[in-house]
Design a protein around this motif. Sequence first.
Motif, mmCIF file in Angstrom:
data_model
loop_
_atom_site.group_PDB
_atom_site.id
_atom_site.type_symbol
_atom_site.label_atom_id
_atom_site.label_comp_id
_atom_site.label_asym_id
_atom_site.label_seq_id
_atom_site.Cartn_x
_atom_site.Cartn_y
_atom_site.Cartn_z
ATOM 1 N N GLY A 91 0.019 5.568 4.346
ATOM 2 C CA GLY A 91 -1.402 5.259 4.410
ATOM 3 C C GLY A 91 -1.768 4.034 3.609
ATOM 4 N N GLU A 92 -2.974 3.566 3.847
ATOM 5 C CA GLU A 92 -3.495 2.347 3.238
ATOM 6 C C GLU A 92 -4.317 2.685 2.003
ATOM 7 O OE1 GLU A 92 -5.370 -1.119 5.640
ATOM 8 O OE2 GLU A 92 -7.034 0.150 4.996
ATOM 9 N N THR A 108 -6.107 7.328 -0.159
ATOM 10 C CA THR A 108 -5.483 6.578 0.929
ATOM 11 C C THR A 108 -6.124 6.965 2.254
ATOM 12 O OG1 THR A 108 -3.738 8.221 1.279
ATOM 13 C CG2 THR A 108 -3.282 6.450 -0.305
ATOM 14 N N LEU A 109 -5.899 6.118 3.249
ATOM 15 C CA LEU A 109 -6.411 6.370 4.588
ATOM 16 C C LEU A 109 -5.266 6.207 5.576
ATOM 17 C CD1 LEU A 109 -8.893 6.802 6.470
ATOM 18 C CD2 LEU A 109 -9.128 4.313 6.535
ATOM 19 N N ALA A 426 -3.072 -0.336 -8.109
ATOM 20 C CA ALA A 426 -2.796 0.232 -6.791
ATOM 21 C C ALA A 426 -2.364 -0.891 -5.864
ATOM 22 C CB ALA A 426 -4.033 0.927 -6.239
ATOM 23 N N VAL A 427 -1.307 -0.645 -5.099
ATOM 24 C CA VAL A 427 -0.763 -1.661 -4.194
ATOM 25 C C VAL A 427 -0.405 -1.002 -2.872
ATOM 26 C CG1 VAL A 427 0.125 -3.173 -6.003
ATOM 27 C CG2 VAL A 427 1.536 -1.290 -5.199
ATOM 28 N N ASP A 428 -0.362 -1.788 -1.804
ATOM 29 C CA ASP A 428 0.144 -1.235 -0.542
ATOM 30 C C ASP A 428 0.882 -2.320 0.229
ATOM 31 O OD1 ASP A 428 -1.827 -2.741 0.693
ATOM 32 O OD2 ASP A 428 -2.912 -1.046 1.523
ATOM 33 N N THR A 429 1.636 -1.877 1.204
ATOM 34 C CA THR A 429 2.489 -2.776 1.972
ATOM 35 C C THR A 429 2.823 -2.109 3.293
ATOM 36 O OG1 THR A 429 4.542 -4.057 1.890
ATOM 37 C CG2 THR A 429 4.627 -1.825 1.029
ATOM 38 N N ASN A 441 1.149 2.269 9.696
ATOM 39 C CA ASN A 441 2.450 1.958 9.101
ATOM 40 C C ASN A 441 2.369 1.509 7.645
ATOM 41 O OD1 ASN A 441 1.307 -0.541 9.439
ATOM 42 N ND2 ASN A 441 2.929 -1.378 10.732
ATOM 43 N N ASP A 442 1.185 1.549 7.049
ATOM 44 C CA ASP A 442 1.059 1.178 5.640
ATOM 45 C C ASP A 442 1.699 2.214 4.725
ATOM 46 O OD1 ASP A 442 -0.162 -1.208 5.914
ATOM 47 O OD2 ASP A 442 -2.049 -0.642 5.002
ATOM 48 N N ARG A 443 2.133 1.748 3.565
ATOM 49 C CA ARG A 443 2.579 2.633 2.493
ATOM 50 C C ARG A 443 1.895 2.189 1.209
ATOM 51 N NH1 ARG A 443 8.284 1.462 1.825
ATOM 52 N NH2 ARG A 443 7.775 -0.499 2.860
ATOM 53 N N SER A 444 1.597 3.139 0.338
ATOM 54 C CA SER A 444 0.838 2.857 -0.868
ATOM 55 C C SER A 444 1.611 3.284 -2.105
ATOM 56 C CB SER A 444 -0.516 3.583 -0.838
ATOM 57 O OG SER A 444 -1.294 3.141 0.256
ATOM 58 N N ALA A 445 1.206 2.747 -3.247
ATOM 59 C CA ALA A 445 1.853 3.096 -4.507
ATOM 60 C C ALA A 445 0.936 2.749 -5.666
ATOM 61 C CB ALA A 445 3.191 2.371 -4.660
#
Length: 456
Positions: A91-92, A108-109, A426-429, A441-445
């Motif tokens: 998620g984003e 996240t979404l 917070a970051v996403d990719t 297809n997003d992933r978050s961390a």
Amino acid sequence: MARRPIGCRRFRHFRATPGREGERWTGRPVIQIPILARRRWFLAVLVPVIVVAAVVVGFAVRGSSSGASVEFVLGAGTSDSGGGPQRRVPGEVQSMTADEHGNVALFTLDSQGFELWTADPGGAVARVRVPALDRFGAEALGQAVQAAAAPDGSLYLALDAEGLWRVTRDGQATRVVATARERPLTDQTPAERVPPLSVNGVAVADDGTVFFSDRQNQRNSLLVHRLRSGRTIRVAGTPLNATQEAPKKDPNLLDPKTGAPAEDTYIPEDGNAPLAWNSGNLYVHTGRGILRIATATERIYPVVGSRDTASLKLPDAPFKPFGKAINGYVDAPRDGDDEHASSIAVDRATGGLYYGAGDPRPGNGTTGISARFRWSGDLTKSQREFRDSLRNAQQTVYQVGRNGDLSAVTAGAEALSTGDGYLYLAVDTCPSGEAKCGIANDRSAVIRLRLPTKGK
């Protein structure tokens, strides 16, 4: 016992020394001068070699001197179970916050809707759906712009055109401030009852008082309200109606010592307007600058104000000042630039202020600073892959010290928070091979960076 450097032998030669009673003898180590002289050339060569080797080892442990060393708290793993750094978070990123004890909450979404991820300092993770927010998906007007942790453990979420929400840790959400989207205006609506067009930021004080920023109309006039016992009270900003001219006086050019009455100051907003609270002061990131509202006196002061941007140097190392904050430049998000939303946080232990923005000074692209300040650390393979596919538009993070110094911290973040001596990012990719990034297809961390123990 500390290990001596290889090659630095200690020569033990003894001489007799009379004891206190004249009958006992003690051995005392001495270094003979002739031997030391013969080896002076050897030490002259060896010491610089040892120093260089120590520096190289230090860089190998801590990472490059031009990037901040971080550790993952949640996400970028490959597992659907286990501790925070082992978890895969689909998620984003919508928003993230942390409390003073280091408990992290990440919104996240994904294709099904909103999720709330929480991680405690020990790495334990909980994941819950927030069904009340599911209808505010990717096509809705509800772009989450900021989250804030309350002393009672609940969370507040500024959801743009969908208002302000209170979310409990088990995923129950309740709207506490509605917008014009839910409460349409009529010709008979009194001015004091006009609902906001959007809620752009939120912060919670130590006593549980909630503050939020909002826009009342399309004139980009920003207001800041206090929420108490279900009532909203304006504490800063003045609205403009359709026929009023916007004041030419930029609030970032106010006298930083005397300020101005907060309620009488027109605050232009460019992007979202996140808030941060610390010791009676409310900080507002307007997208053009940073303002401080002293809630006791209800006066407003500039913190980052573009006063003299020509005096700024280019940042060359993390936490190294490159100018004064009052001269600092805030690169505002551009229309439709969802990955360049503003962020702000305060380290309550030191008073250090942190904010996310783009260019460090006008006309200077962020490509160079992002490459030099990009965070790093002792990362696993999946974490390195996550970092290497970060979206380029994510923010550079700056620090305002207590003495007014401005420095760059790191690059590559979407949301900021502080707690327990750390700066949380917070970051996403999405996978580098994908043609387009999105909630599918997003992933978050969430990562964290140890902050200096003393404010500047």
